[in-house]
Design a protein around this motif. Structure first.
Motif, mmCIF file in Angstrom:
data_model
loop_
_atom_site.group_PDB
_atom_site.id
_atom_site.type_symbol
_atom_site.label_atom_id
_atom_site.label_comp_id
_atom_site.label_asym_id
_atom_site.label_seq_id
_atom_site.Cartn_x
_atom_site.Cartn_y
_atom_site.Cartn_z
ATOM 1 N N LYS A 43 -2.945 8.752 0.972
ATOM 2 C CA LYS A 43 -4.187 8.680 -0.569
ATOM 3 C C LYS A 43 -3.827 7.034 -1.337
ATOM 4 O O LYS A 43 -4.243 6.384 -1.600
ATOM 5 C CB LYS A 43 -3.495 9.768 -1.454
ATOM 6 N N ALA A 44 -2.017 6.719 -2.018
ATOM 7 C CA ALA A 44 -1.706 5.958 -2.097
ATOM 8 C C ALA A 44 -1.838 4.399 -1.342
ATOM 9 O O ALA A 44 -2.154 3.790 -1.777
ATOM 10 C CB ALA A 44 0.169 5.788 -1.873
ATOM 11 N N LEU A 45 -1.512 4.170 -0.509
ATOM 12 C CA LEU A 45 -1.929 3.025 0.646
ATOM 13 C C LEU A 45 -3.483 2.950 0.170
ATOM 14 O O LEU A 45 -3.615 1.703 0.749
ATOM 15 C CB LEU A 45 -1.512 3.992 1.812
ATOM 16 N N SER A 46 -4.422 3.817 0.894
ATOM 17 C CA SER A 46 -5.573 4.006 0.358
ATOM 18 C C SER A 46 -5.709 2.862 -0.833
ATOM 19 O O SER A 46 -6.880 1.603 -0.993
ATOM 20 C CB SER A 46 -6.814 4.756 0.471
ATOM 21 N N LYS A 47 -5.416 3.154 -2.005
ATOM 22 C CA LYS A 47 -5.088 2.242 -3.009
ATOM 23 C C LYS A 47 -5.314 0.768 -3.471
ATOM 24 O O LYS A 47 -5.014 0.085 -4.032
ATOM 25 C CB LYS A 47 -5.403 2.857 -4.351
ATOM 26 N N LEU A 48 -4.665 0.328 -1.832
ATOM 27 C CA LEU A 48 -3.171 -0.654 -1.942
ATOM 28 C C LEU A 48 -4.361 -1.900 -2.008
ATOM 29 O O LEU A 48 -5.394 -1.532 -1.228
ATOM 30 C CB LEU A 48 -2.396 -0.626 -1.489
ATOM 31 N N LYS A 49 -4.503 -2.891 -2.792
ATOM 32 C CA LYS A 49 -5.338 -3.673 -2.804
ATOM 33 C C LYS A 49 -4.343 -5.120 -1.612
ATOM 34 O O LYS A 49 -5.244 -6.101 -1.075
ATOM 35 C CB LYS A 49 -5.825 -4.805 -4.003
ATOM 36 N N VAL A 50 -3.464 -5.062 -2.077
ATOM 37 C CA VAL A 50 -3.026 -6.192 -0.669
ATOM 38 C C VAL A 50 -2.787 -6.222 0.749
ATOM 39 O O VAL A 50 -2.593 -4.742 1.532
ATOM 40 C CB VAL A 50 -1.074 -5.774 -1.529
ATOM 41 N N VAL A 51 -3.087 -7.014 1.617
ATOM 42 C CA VAL A 51 -2.603 -6.808 3.228
ATOM 43 C C VAL A 51 -1.311 -7.352 3.089
ATOM 44 O O VAL A 51 -0.821 -8.566 2.320
ATOM 45 C CB VAL A 51 -3.076 -8.082 3.735
ATOM 46 N N LEU A 52 -0.281 -5.982 3.867
ATOM 47 C CA LEU A 52 0.947 -6.887 4.247
ATOM 48 C C LEU A 52 1.239 -7.717 4.611
ATOM 49 O O LEU A 52 0.488 -7.860 5.856
ATOM 50 C CB LEU A 52 1.748 -5.446 4.517
ATOM 51 N N PRO A 53 2.187 -8.252 4.306
ATOM 52 C CA PRO A 53 2.778 -9.918 5.522
ATOM 53 C C PRO A 53 2.726 -9.422 6.861
ATOM 54 O O PRO A 53 3.273 -8.214 6.941
ATOM 55 C CB PRO A 53 3.925 -10.318 5.319
ATOM 56 N N LYS A 54 2.450 -10.436 7.913
ATOM 57 C CA LYS A 54 2.649 -9.846 9.334
ATOM 58 C C LYS A 54 3.886 -9.983 9.444
ATOM 59 O O LYS A 54 5.119 -11.228 8.739
ATOM 60 C CB LYS A 54 1.991 -10.454 10.197
ATOM 61 N N MET B 129 1.037 -4.120 -4.073
ATOM 62 C CA MET B 129 2.584 -3.728 -3.764
ATOM 63 C C MET B 129 2.911 -5.471 -3.988
ATOM 64 O O MET B 129 2.403 -6.721 -4.060
ATOM 65 C CB MET B 129 2.541 -4.514 -2.241
ATOM 66 N N VAL B 130 4.521 -5.296 -4.517
ATOM 67 C CA VAL B 130 5.314 -6.536 -4.827
ATOM 68 C C VAL B 130 6.166 -6.472 -4.404
ATOM 69 O O VAL B 130 6.879 -5.299 -4.304
ATOM 70 C CB VAL B 130 5.078 -6.609 -5.862
ATOM 71 N N PRO B 131 6.763 -7.935 -4.210
ATOM 72 C CA PRO B 131 8.323 -7.768 -3.111
ATOM 73 C C PRO B 131 8.799 -7.013 -4.528
ATOM 74 O O PRO B 131 9.314 -7.097 -5.704
ATOM 75 C CB PRO B 131 8.789 -9.242 -4.039
ATOM 76 N N PHE B 132 10.275 -6.568 -3.772
ATOM 77 C CA PHE B 132 11.443 -5.423 -4.032
ATOM 78 C C PHE B 132 12.334 -5.682 -5.068
ATOM 79 O O PHE B 132 12.528 -7.017 -4.693
ATOM 80 C CB PHE B 132 11.526 -4.630 -3.133
ATOM 81 N N GLN B 133 12.114 -5.379 -6.313
ATOM 82 C CA GLN B 133 13.480 -6.476 -7.155
ATOM 83 C C GLN B 133 14.082 -4.904 -8.222
ATOM 84 O O GLN B 133 13.103 -3.795 -8.496
ATOM 85 C CB GLN B 133 12.670 -7.308 -8.598
ATOM 86 N N LYS B 134 14.720 -5.983 -8.668
ATOM 87 C CA LYS B 134 16.162 -4.291 -10.147
ATOM 88 C C LYS B 134 15.155 -4.412 -11.206
ATOM 89 O O LYS B 134 14.394 -4.863 -11.185
ATOM 90 C CB LYS B 134 17.651 -4.816 -9.903
ATOM 91 N N ASN B 135 15.114 -2.983 -11.387
ATOM 92 C CA ASN B 135 14.977 -2.530 -12.680
ATOM 93 C C ASN B 135 13.320 -2.982 -12.517
ATOM 94 O O ASN B 135 12.649 -2.739 -13.507
ATOM 95 C CB ASN B 135 15.705 -3.543 -13.316
ATOM 96 N N ILE B 136 12.176 -2.844 -11.686
ATOM 97 C CA ILE B 136 11.144 -2.448 -12.359
ATOM 98 C C ILE B 136 10.891 -1.252 -11.241
ATOM 99 O O ILE B 136 11.595 -0.517 -10.770
ATOM 100 C CB ILE B 136 9.893 -2.686 -11.325
ATOM 101 N N GLU B 137 9.896 -0.609 -12.041
ATOM 102 C CA GLU B 137 9.316 1.128 -11.684
ATOM 103 C C GLU B 137 8.879 0.968 -10.850
ATOM 104 O O GLU B 137 7.810 0.068 -10.064
ATOM 105 C CB GLU B 137 7.927 1.269 -12.553
ATOM 106 N N VAL B 138 8.339 1.860 -9.622
ATOM 107 C CA VAL B 138 8.245 1.958 -8.784
ATOM 108 C C VAL B 138 7.834 3.268 -8.119
ATOM 109 O O VAL B 138 8.025 4.559 -8.435
ATOM 110 C CB VAL B 138 8.594 1.412 -7.429
#
Lengths: 54, 146
Positions: A43-54, B129-138
């Motif tokens: 469910k969480a992954l289906s909402k993601l818009k970003v394509v992960l880098p290879k 998805m964002v690069p992981f950083q300290k002090n951000i909510e995930v």
């Protein structure tokens, strides 16, 4: 019950771990042992818009 | 990293499942880690917890065995082994509760410099998805070998 033993050392941890490849555990392969967890992940992954880098 | 891990793990031949025993204040408690394919190609979900009466993973139970850091380190060790075997895969995980997700975030943040030498780490935020950083909510974390 067939088992084989390997030693693993991780570059992250300064410790060697014994890994026992256990035939009796192989019977669980392919089963989903945490179905609600997987459903939540999908469910969480289906909402993601970003394509992960290879 | 200076953390102790449980030094004997049982596993399947494809490393998709690991088991070990948590040893502590409440005795010996079997624990299981599972990596399962998700609907996103190349992304595998990490589940961890006690083994329930149906032989499934119960990730809500609180064992209170006094070995939290050792357990976290052991899970990290298993992830390391798994991603060494499958360097093209991503591993996604989140806590069963917000508190647990926060715990995982803090554990990664404390060791971020060392982890970033070996892994690509991303944090799941609302729809991104964002690069992981300290002090951000995930909401979740996703990791891959560099």
């Amino acid at each position: 019950m067939k088992q084989s033993t390997q030693k693993h050392k991780s570059s992250l941890f300064k410790q060697e771990v014994t890994l026992v490849v256990d035939d009796s555990l192989n019977r669980l392969k392919g089963k989903v042992l945490a179905p609600r967890k997987l459903e939540a992940a999908n469910k969480a992954l289906s909402k993601l818009k970003v394509v992960l880098p290879k | 990293m200076k953390y102790e891990v449980y030094d004997e793990l049982r596993t399947t031949d494809d490393y998709s499942i690991f088991e070990f025993e948590s040893i502590g204040l409440n005795g010996n408690i079997p624990k299981r880690i599972e990596f399962t394919p998700t609907m996103v190609s190349g992304v595998y979900n990490l589940a961890f917890g006690d083994i329930d009466e149906n032989d499934e993973i119960d990730d809500y139970n609180i064992s209170n065995n006094g070995d939290r850091n050792k357990i976290l380190a052991t899970i990290a060790f298993a992830v390391d082994i798994y991603l060494n075997k499958y360097p093209d895969r991503w591993v996604y995980f989140r806590g069963s509760t917000q508190e647990r997700t926060r715990l995982y975030r803090m554990a990664i943040a404390i060791n971020l410099e060392e982890l970033e030498l070996k892994f690509q780490l991303f944090a799941e935020q609302k729809d991104d998805m964002v690069p992981f950083q300290k002090n951000i909510e995930v909401m979740g974390i996703i990791v891959k070998k560099k």
